[in-house]
Design a protein around this motif. Sequence first.
Motif, PDB file in Angstrom:
ATOM      1  N   MET A   1       0.841  -1.198   0.000  1.00 47.09           N
ATOM      2  CA  MET A   1       0.000   0.000   0.000  1.00 47.09           C
ATOM      3  C   MET A   1       0.881   1.254   0.000  1.00 47.09           C
ATOM      4  O   MET A   1       1.875   1.298   0.721  1.00 47.09           O
ATOM      5  CB  MET A   1      -0.869  -0.011   1.270  1.00 47.09           C
ATOM      6  N   PRO A   2       0.558   2.233  -0.833  1.00 47.61           N
ATOM      7  CA  PRO A   2       1.400   3.439  -0.868  1.00 47.61           C
ATOM      8  C   PRO A   2       1.348   4.185   0.467  1.00 47.61           C
ATOM      9  O   PRO A   2       0.375   4.075   1.203  1.00 47.61           O
ATOM     10  CB  PRO A   2       0.767   4.284  -1.983  1.00 47.61           C
ATOM     11  N   VAL A   3       2.421   4.897   0.733  1.00 48.88           N
ATOM     12  CA  VAL A   3       2.481   5.623   2.007  1.00 48.88           C
ATOM     13  C   VAL A   3       1.415   6.713   2.051  1.00 48.88           C
ATOM     14  O   VAL A   3       0.697   6.874   3.020  1.00 48.88           O
ATOM     15  CB  VAL A   3       3.887   6.238   2.231  1.00 48.88           C
ATOM     16  N   THR A   4       1.336   7.485   0.968  1.00 54.26           N
ATOM     17  CA  THR A   4       0.269   8.487   0.925  1.00 54.26           C
ATOM     18  C   THR A   4      -0.858   7.935   0.069  1.00 54.26           C
ATOM     19  O   THR A   4      -0.668   7.626  -1.100  1.00 54.26           O
ATOM     20  CB  THR A   4       0.757   9.819   0.315  1.00 54.26           C
ATOM     21  N   GLU A   5      -1.988   7.818   0.679  1.00 50.47           N
ATOM     22  CA  GLU A   5      -3.115   7.212  -0.004  1.00 50.47           C
ATOM     23  C   GLU A   5      -4.068   8.313  -0.454  1.00 50.47           C
ATOM     24  O   GLU A   5      -4.337   9.234   0.299  1.00 50.47           O
ATOM     25  CB  GLU A   5      -3.827   6.313   1.008  1.00 50.47           C
ATOM     26  N   GLN A   6      -4.544   8.229  -1.667  1.00 56.23           N
ATOM     27  CA  GLN A   6      -5.544   9.194  -2.131  1.00 56.23           C
ATOM     28  C   GLN A   6      -6.799   9.021  -1.291  1.00 56.23           C
ATOM     29  O   GLN A   6      -7.239   7.917  -1.056  1.00 56.23           O
ATOM     30  CB  GLN A   6      -5.906   8.885  -3.591  1.00 56.23           C
ATOM     31  N   THR A   7      -7.347  10.131  -0.821  1.00 56.25           N
ATOM     32  CA  THR A   7      -8.567   9.986  -0.046  1.00 56.25           C
ATOM     33  C   THR A   7      -9.708  10.716  -0.748  1.00 56.25           C
ATOM     34  O   THR A   7      -9.527  11.804  -1.279  1.00 56.25           O
ATOM     35  CB  THR A   7      -8.398  10.476   1.401  1.00 56.25           C
ATOM     36  N   THR A   8     -10.847  10.105  -0.770  1.00 54.31           N
ATOM     37  CA  THR A   8     -12.015  10.730  -1.379  1.00 54.31           C
ATOM     38  C   THR A   8     -12.977  11.220  -0.293  1.00 54.31           C
ATOM     39  O   THR A   8     -14.067  11.664  -0.581  1.00 54.31           O
ATOM     40  CB  THR A   8     -12.760   9.745  -2.304  1.00 54.31           C
ATOM     41  N   GLU A   9     -12.518  11.112   0.946  1.00 57.47           N
ATOM     42  CA  GLU A   9     -13.403  11.509   2.047  1.00 57.47           C
ATOM     43  C   GLU A   9     -13.687  13.009   1.979  1.00 57.47           C
ATOM     44  O   GLU A   9     -12.802  13.816   1.702  1.00 57.47           O
ATOM     45  CB  GLU A   9     -12.729  11.184   3.377  1.00 57.47           C
ATOM     46  N   ALA A  10     -14.923  13.392   2.243  1.00 59.89           N
ATOM     47  CA  ALA A  10     -15.286  14.807   2.193  1.00 59.89           C
ATOM     48  C   ALA A  10     -14.565  15.571   3.294  1.00 59.89           C
ATOM     49  O   ALA A  10     -14.349  15.052   4.388  1.00 59.89           O
ATOM     50  CB  ALA A  10     -16.793  14.936   2.369  1.00 59.89           C
ATOM     51  N   THR A  11     -14.182  16.805   3.008  1.00 63.90           N
ATOM     52  CA  THR A  11     -13.583  17.651   4.046  1.00 63.90           C
ATOM     53  C   THR A  11     -14.689  18.117   4.990  1.00 63.90           C
ATOM     54  O   THR A  11     -15.882  18.043   4.672  1.00 63.90           O
ATOM     55  CB  THR A  11     -12.934  18.902   3.420  1.00 63.90           C
ATOM     56  N   LEU A  12     -14.268  18.655   6.136  1.00 64.21           N
ATOM     57  CA  LEU A  12     -15.254  19.224   7.068  1.00 64.21           C
ATOM     58  C   LEU A  12     -16.010  20.370   6.404  1.00 64.21           C
ATOM     59  O   LEU A  12     -17.192  20.583   6.651  1.00 64.21           O
ATOM     60  CB  LEU A  12     -14.547  19.704   8.343  1.00 64.21           C
ATOM     61  N   PHE A  13     -15.299  21.110   5.560  1.00 65.97           N
ATOM     62  CA  PHE A  13     -15.926  22.197   4.791  1.00 65.97           C
ATOM     63  C   PHE A  13     -17.103  21.653   3.962  1.00 65.97           C
ATOM     64  O   PHE A  13     -18.198  22.220   3.977  1.00 65.97           O
ATOM     65  CB  PHE A  13     -14.852  22.822   3.886  1.00 65.97           C
ATOM     66  N   ASP A  14     -16.883  20.523   3.295  1.00 69.26           N
ATOM     67  CA  ASP A  14     -17.956  19.902   2.505  1.00 69.26           C
ATOM     68  C   ASP A  14     -19.078  19.397   3.401  1.00 69.26           C
ATOM     69  O   ASP A  14     -20.263  19.566   3.109  1.00 69.26           O
ATOM     70  CB  ASP A  14     -17.420  18.711   1.701  1.00 69.26           C
ATOM     71  N   LYS A  15     -18.677  18.737   4.499  1.00 70.61           N
ATOM     72  CA  LYS A  15     -19.690  18.144   5.376  1.00 70.61           C
ATOM     73  C   LYS A  15     -20.601  19.216   5.975  1.00 70.61           C
ATOM     74  O   LYS A  15     -21.785  18.990   6.188  1.00 70.61           O
ATOM     75  CB  LYS A  15     -19.025  17.354   6.502  1.00 70.61           C
ATOM     76  N   LEU A  16     -20.009  20.369   6.248  1.00 72.93           N
ATOM     77  CA  LEU A  16     -20.800  21.461   6.806  1.00 72.93           C
ATOM     78  C   LEU A  16     -21.793  21.984   5.777  1.00 72.93           C
ATOM     79  O   LEU A  16     -22.898  22.405   6.120  1.00 72.93           O
ATOM     80  CB  LEU A  16     -19.852  22.578   7.247  1.00 72.93           C
ATOM     81  N   GLY A  17     -21.401  21.942   4.514  1.00 77.91           N
ATOM     82  CA  GLY A  17     -22.310  22.404   3.470  1.00 77.91           C
ATOM     83  C   GLY A  17     -21.702  23.468   2.565  1.00 77.91           C
ATOM     84  O   GLY A  17     -22.429  24.182   1.883  1.00 77.91           O
ATOM     85  N   GLY A  18     -20.365  23.606   2.613  1.00 80.24           N
ATOM     86  CA  GLY A  18     -19.682  24.516   1.689  1.00 80.24           C
ATOM     87  C   GLY A  18     -19.674  25.966   2.146  1.00 80.24           C
ATOM     88  O   GLY A  18     -19.954  26.279   3.303  1.00 80.24           O
ATOM     89  N   ALA A  19     -19.359  26.844   1.183  1.00 80.37           N
ATOM     90  CA  ALA A  19     -19.108  28.262   1.494  1.00 80.37           C
ATOM     91  C   ALA A  19     -20.319  28.947   2.150  1.00 80.37           C
ATOM     92  O   ALA A  19     -20.163  29.714   3.111  1.00 80.37           O
ATOM     93  CB  ALA A  19     -18.711  28.999   0.221  1.00 80.37           C
ATOM     94  N   ASP A  20     -21.513  28.665   1.655  1.00 81.53           N
ATOM     95  CA  ASP A  20     -22.697  29.323   2.229  1.00 81.53           C
ATOM     96  C   ASP A  20     -22.914  28.901   3.670  1.00 81.53           C
ATOM     97  O   ASP A  20     -23.292  29.702   4.524  1.00 81.53           O
ATOM     98  CB  ASP A  20     -23.955  28.976   1.425  1.00 81.53           C
ATOM     99  N   ALA A  21     -22.668  27.621   3.939  1.00 77.61           N
ATOM    100  CA  ALA A  21     -22.850  27.117   5.310  1.00 77.61           C
ATOM    101  C   ALA A  21     -21.807  27.726   6.240  1.00 77.61           C
ATOM    102  O   ALA A  21     -22.125  28.093   7.381  1.00 77.61           O
ATOM    103  CB  ALA A  21     -22.773  25.594   5.319  1.00 77.61           C
ATOM    104  N   VAL A  22     -20.570  27.875   5.761  1.00 72.89           N
ATOM    105  CA  VAL A  22     -19.544  28.506   6.603  1.00 72.89           C
ATOM    106  C   VAL A  22     -19.953  29.957   6.893  1.00 72.89           C
ATOM    107  O   VAL A  22     -19.842  30.431   8.021  1.00 72.89           O
ATOM    108  CB  VAL A  22     -18.141  28.459   5.953  1.00 72.89           C
ATOM    109  N   ALA A  23     -20.467  30.641   5.876  1.00 74.01           N
ATOM    110  CA  ALA A  23     -20.899  32.036   6.066  1.00 74.01           C
ATOM    111  C   ALA A  23     -21.992  32.105   7.135  1.00 74.01           C
ATOM    112  O   ALA A  23     -21.934  32.943   8.040  1.00 74.01           O
ATOM    113  CB  ALA A  23     -21.392  32.618   4.745  1.00 74.01           C
ATOM    114  N   SER A  24     -22.960  31.209   7.083  1.00 71.63           N
ATOM    115  CA  SER A  24     -24.022  31.297   8.098  1.00 71.63           C
ATOM    116  C   SER A  24     -23.526  30.808   9.457  1.00 71.63           C
ATOM    117  O   SER A  24     -23.949  31.330  10.497  1.00 71.63           O
ATOM    118  CB  SER A  24     -25.318  30.634   7.644  1.00 71.63           C
ATOM    119  N   LEU A  25     -22.587  29.864   9.470  1.00 68.26           N
ATOM    120  CA  LEU A  25     -21.979  29.452  10.747  1.00 68.26           C
ATOM    121  C   LEU A  25     -21.326  30.666  11.425  1.00 68.26           C
ATOM    122  O   LEU A  25     -21.557  30.932  12.611  1.00 68.26           O
ATOM    123  CB  LEU A  25     -20.932  28.359  10.494  1.00 68.26           C
TER     124      LEU A  25
END
Length: 132
Positions: A1-25
Amino acid sequence: MPVTEQTTEATLFDKLGGADAVASLVDRFYERVLKDPELEPYFRNVSTEKLRTMQREFFSAALGGPVEYAGRPILHAHHDLRITLALFQRFVRHMFDTLAEFNLSEPDVYDIISRLNMYTNDVVSAGLGLVG
Ligand code: HEM
């Protein structure tokens, strides 16, 4: 297995709902902060419009979003403010309460809070030894 593995997991930014969600947060968070009689005096001479913009940028970047934070280093922005650990904790507590309004899992909420806690020494003056 490679040391650095590609991850497709969503960032917290995505999980929150993106730029609009950060603005309202950030908006909802500041409503709480500015209603807190212990924190509000710190923001009296500050342009809240500019602060909100910087905070949106900061949180977007801190949560892994596609944004660069262009503000001052957190240490420089706070080192004259004489912020105590207790005030820092109140501030983080308001963020915790605000995050509860969003559709995040408990581990994600704690992940966001721990990212803020990494800045404790930059925000709290006692940690610096520069003021006394
Ligand atoms: C993890 C905790 C914190 C983070 C991530 C944070 C983040 C920021 C950011 C990104 C800015 C804008 C910097 C710029 O304009 O270039 C800022 C400014 C500011 N913060 Fe914080 N902050 C934190 C805690 C606090 C606390 C606890 C207080 C008050 C009790 C506070 C009071 C202020 C004030 C008054 C400013 C404006 C300073 C100025 O314009 O001279 N911050 N903060």
